[in-house]
Enzyme design. Structure first.
Site, mmCIF file in Angstrom:
data_model
loop_
_atom_site.group_PDB
_atom_site.id
_atom_site.type_symbol
_atom_site.label_atom_id
_atom_site.label_comp_id
_atom_site.label_asym_id
_atom_site.label_seq_id
_atom_site.Cartn_x
_atom_site.Cartn_y
_atom_site.Cartn_z
ATOM 1 N N ARG A 1 16.089 91.731 -17.210
ATOM 2 C CA ARG A 1 16.822 92.260 -16.045
ATOM 3 C C ARG A 1 16.951 91.140 -15.011
ATOM 4 O O ARG A 1 15.959 90.471 -14.708
ATOM 5 C CB ARG A 1 16.102 93.468 -15.424
ATOM 6 C CG ARG A 1 16.017 94.680 -16.347
ATOM 7 C CD ARG A 1 15.517 95.905 -15.590
ATOM 8 N NE ARG A 1 16.555 96.513 -14.768
ATOM 9 C CZ ARG A 1 16.320 97.471 -13.860
ATOM 10 N NH1 ARG A 1 15.086 97.892 -13.645
ATOM 11 N NH2 ARG A 1 17.313 97.994 -13.165
ATOM 12 N N GLN B 1 16.489 108.154 -10.029
ATOM 13 C CA GLN B 1 15.113 107.780 -9.679
ATOM 14 C C GLN B 1 14.587 108.591 -8.492
ATOM 15 O O GLN B 1 13.393 108.862 -8.399
ATOM 16 C CB GLN B 1 15.026 106.282 -9.341
ATOM 17 C CG GLN B 1 15.158 105.349 -10.528
ATOM 18 C CD GLN B 1 16.584 104.913 -10.764
ATOM 19 O OE1 GLN B 1 17.528 105.627 -10.467
ATOM 20 N NE2 GLN B 1 16.766 103.720 -11.322
ATOM 21 N N ARG C 1 9.722 100.085 -14.116
ATOM 22 C CA ARG C 1 10.856 99.698 -13.258
ATOM 23 C C ARG C 1 10.356 99.565 -11.812
ATOM 24 O O ARG C 1 9.236 99.920 -11.497
ATOM 25 C CB ARG C 1 11.975 100.736 -13.360
ATOM 26 C CG ARG C 1 11.439 102.157 -13.274
ATOM 27 C CD ARG C 1 12.347 103.100 -12.598
ATOM 28 N NE ARG C 1 12.630 102.729 -11.230
ATOM 29 C CZ ARG C 1 11.775 102.908 -10.209
ATOM 30 N NH1 ARG C 1 10.581 103.436 -10.389
ATOM 31 N NH2 ARG C 1 12.115 102.544 -8.993
ATOM 32 N N GLY C 2 11.283 99.080 -10.947
ATOM 33 C CA GLY C 2 10.881 98.803 -9.574
ATOM 34 C C GLY C 2 10.404 97.363 -9.520
ATOM 35 O O GLY C 2 9.632 96.929 -10.395
ATOM 36 N N ALA C 3 10.883 96.615 -8.512
ATOM 37 C CA ALA C 3 10.686 95.165 -8.523
ATOM 38 C C ALA C 3 9.228 94.715 -8.709
ATOM 39 O O ALA C 3 8.936 93.913 -9.615
ATOM 40 C CB ALA C 3 11.295 94.567 -7.259
ATOM 41 N N ASN D 1 19.205 96.063 -3.278
ATOM 42 C CA ASN D 1 18.400 97.219 -3.670
ATOM 43 C C ASN D 1 19.312 98.143 -4.473
ATOM 44 O O ASN D 1 20.507 97.846 -4.667
ATOM 45 C CB ASN D 1 17.816 97.919 -2.441
ATOM 46 C CG ASN D 1 16.771 98.963 -2.812
ATOM 47 O OD1 ASN D 1 15.861 98.689 -3.603
ATOM 48 N ND2 ASN D 1 16.878 100.168 -2.280
ATOM 49 N N LYS D 2 18.761 99.230 -4.945
ATOM 50 C CA LYS D 2 19.509 100.159 -5.809
ATOM 51 C C LYS D 2 20.885 100.497 -5.248
ATOM 52 O O LYS D 2 21.034 100.708 -4.045
ATOM 53 C CB LYS D 2 18.664 101.436 -5.981
ATOM 54 C CG LYS D 2 19.257 102.511 -6.853
ATOM 55 C CD LYS D 2 19.677 102.026 -8.217
ATOM 56 C CE LYS D 2 18.537 101.385 -8.975
ATOM 57 N NZ LYS D 2 19.010 100.662 -10.190
ATOM 58 N N ASP E 1 14.915 94.694 -4.207
ATOM 59 C CA ASP E 1 14.762 93.966 -5.482
ATOM 60 C C ASP E 1 14.808 92.462 -5.282
ATOM 61 O O ASP E 1 14.203 91.701 -6.044
ATOM 62 C CB ASP E 1 15.816 94.400 -6.480
ATOM 63 C CG ASP E 1 15.452 95.753 -7.043
ATOM 64 O OD1 ASP E 1 15.750 96.760 -6.386
ATOM 65 O OD2 ASP E 1 14.810 95.797 -8.101
HETATM 66 O O1 MRU Z 1 16.657 100.044 -11.409
HETATM 67 P P1 MRU Z 1 15.319 100.244 -10.771
HETATM 68 O O2 MRU Z 1 14.842 101.647 -10.876
HETATM 69 O O3 MRU Z 1 14.305 99.229 -11.246
HETATM 70 O O4 MRU Z 1 15.585 99.962 -9.236
HETATM 71 C C1 MRU Z 1 14.500 100.015 -8.347
HETATM 72 C C2 MRU Z 1 14.868 99.846 -6.929
HETATM 73 O O5 MRU Z 1 16.008 99.635 -6.590
HETATM 74 C C3 MRU Z 1 13.746 99.862 -5.939
HETATM 75 O O6 MRU Z 1 14.170 100.354 -4.712
HETATM 76 C C4 MRU Z 1 13.216 98.425 -5.735
HETATM 77 O O7 MRU Z 1 12.925 97.830 -6.944
HETATM 78 C C5 MRU Z 1 12.007 98.405 -4.876
HETATM 79 S S1 MRU Z 1 10.578 98.992 -5.683
HETATM 80 C C6 MRU Z 1 9.255 98.869 -4.654
#
Ligand code: MRU
Length: 354
Positions: A91, A198, A48-50, A249-250, A239
């Protein structure tokens, strides 16, 4: 300091990734050998994470075409498209996934004269290159942003934008880590980041491994701490960033940005340029993932709400550009007007081969 874990790696004929759903209790590496397993790993947030999702997508393309039999380029192209479509459906919000698919499509298009086996190798090489590049970019983001953090600062972050969310080093956490490695005495507050935690599970885990002082707070605590003057900076990841600087973002990031502006706390976003989507005019065009409500009503499978209770699980929100003091990229810190600033960053990236 060396990275204390490896988020995602291409091994001879499989993808090795750290299963983030099991952290911090267990450090288990998955061996992903099929496209279906890769898609499942992205969907359930094992990876996970962009930026990490982008690398997983590229490696998924390479993996998904490996068992294609024969040398029929046209049929191979069809298989390639089907693999990309499956990954694209996992996603919707992190644009890095779609950016990675485009990059793999360019490799395919650029190898029209090659046989199938050679194209398969090229695709693997590209995916491995993207993983290596991402780590370098994160270091550059760290260098570009570290001076925004001052000696003695307490920095708030939301979700996890660390080594776990990238090939290593991280974006928002990369900036924090780079400031820490300069010798600055800093502290971090990590929002727990409901519903999937997270911040509590991952950000605290990786900062503790690095020796960066970190304290977990419930998501509803940030305002009280800002009011008391106990937070000097906010740094988060992204993201997808629209061309005007609006940033997805989250979920909960927008709330933090509003609080930060109210309390006069600078709010920064850190992300590679692959997270910037110049095709979108503003944040209203960003597709926002909505996940299963059971992630809200249950924690690790245990119910925390009455059976049958209704719940919403919107995974991301959009912070408008005017609440953002700067967007830290591998080409420096962009400030408003962002469209103009991003154009300059992309030009610099091309010119200086960053
Ligand atoms: O749902 P996730 O855990 O994939 O969400 C991740 C985030 O929102 C992060 O802040 C974002 O992807 C940046 S990662 C460098």
């Amino acid at each position: 300091m060396k990275d204390p874990f490896r988020t995602i790696q291409w091994k001879d004929n499989y993808i090795r990734l750290l299963d983030q759903t099991l952290l911090p209790a267990q450090e288990v590496y998955l061996e992903i050998r099929t496209l279906e397993d890769l898609c499942d790993a992205i969907r359930r947030l094992a990876v996970r994470g962009a930026p990490a999702i982008g690398i997983a997508a590229a490696m998924g393309v390479a993996l998904g075409v490996q068992d294609f039999p024969g040398d029929d380029r046209k049929a191979f192209g069809k298989r390639f498209d089907a693999v990309c479509a499956a990954i694209a459906a996992t996603r919707p919000t992190a644009v890095n996934l779609f950016w990675a698919l485009k990059r793999m499509k360019r490799v395919l298009a650029g190898s029209a004269s090659l046989g199938v086996e050679e194209v398969k190798s090229r695709l693997i090489e590209e995916a491995i290159l993207m993983e290596r590049e991402d780590r370098l970019l994160c270091h550059r983001i760290g260098e570009a942003g570290r001076d925004l953090i001052e000696e003695g600062d307490t920095v708030l972050t939301h979700c996890n934008a660390g080594g776990l969310a990238t090939a290593g080093f991280g974006t928002a956490l990369g900036v924090i880590r780079a400031a820490f490695e300069q010798g600055k005495k800093i502290k971090v507050y990590a929002d727990e980041t409901r519903p999937l935690n997270q911040g509590a599970r991952l950000t605290s885990w990786e900062l503790m491994k690095l020796g960066v002082p970190v304290t977990i707070i419930p998501d509803n605590t940030a305002g009280a701490l800002m009011q008391r003057g106990e937070i000097q900076r906010v740094i988060v990841g992204a993201d997808r960033i629209a061309s005007n600087g609006d940033t997805a973002n989250k979920i909960g990031t927008h709330t933090v940005a509003v609080l930060a502006r109210h309390h006069g706390v600078p709010f920064y976003v850190a992300a590679p340029l692959s997270t910037v989507d110049m095709e979108l005019c503003d944040g209203s065009e960003i597709p926002i993932e909505e996940r299963d409500p059971s992630e809200v009503t249950h924690i690790a499978g245990v119910p925390i709400a009455p059976e049958g209770a209704a719940a919403r699980n919107i995974a991301f929100d959009v912070t408008p550009y005017h609440l953002i003091n700067g967007i830290i990229t591998e080409c420096g810190v962009a400030t408003a007007p962002y469209r103009e600033a991003f154009r300059k960053c992309f030009l610099m990236k091309e010119k200086e081969k960053i």
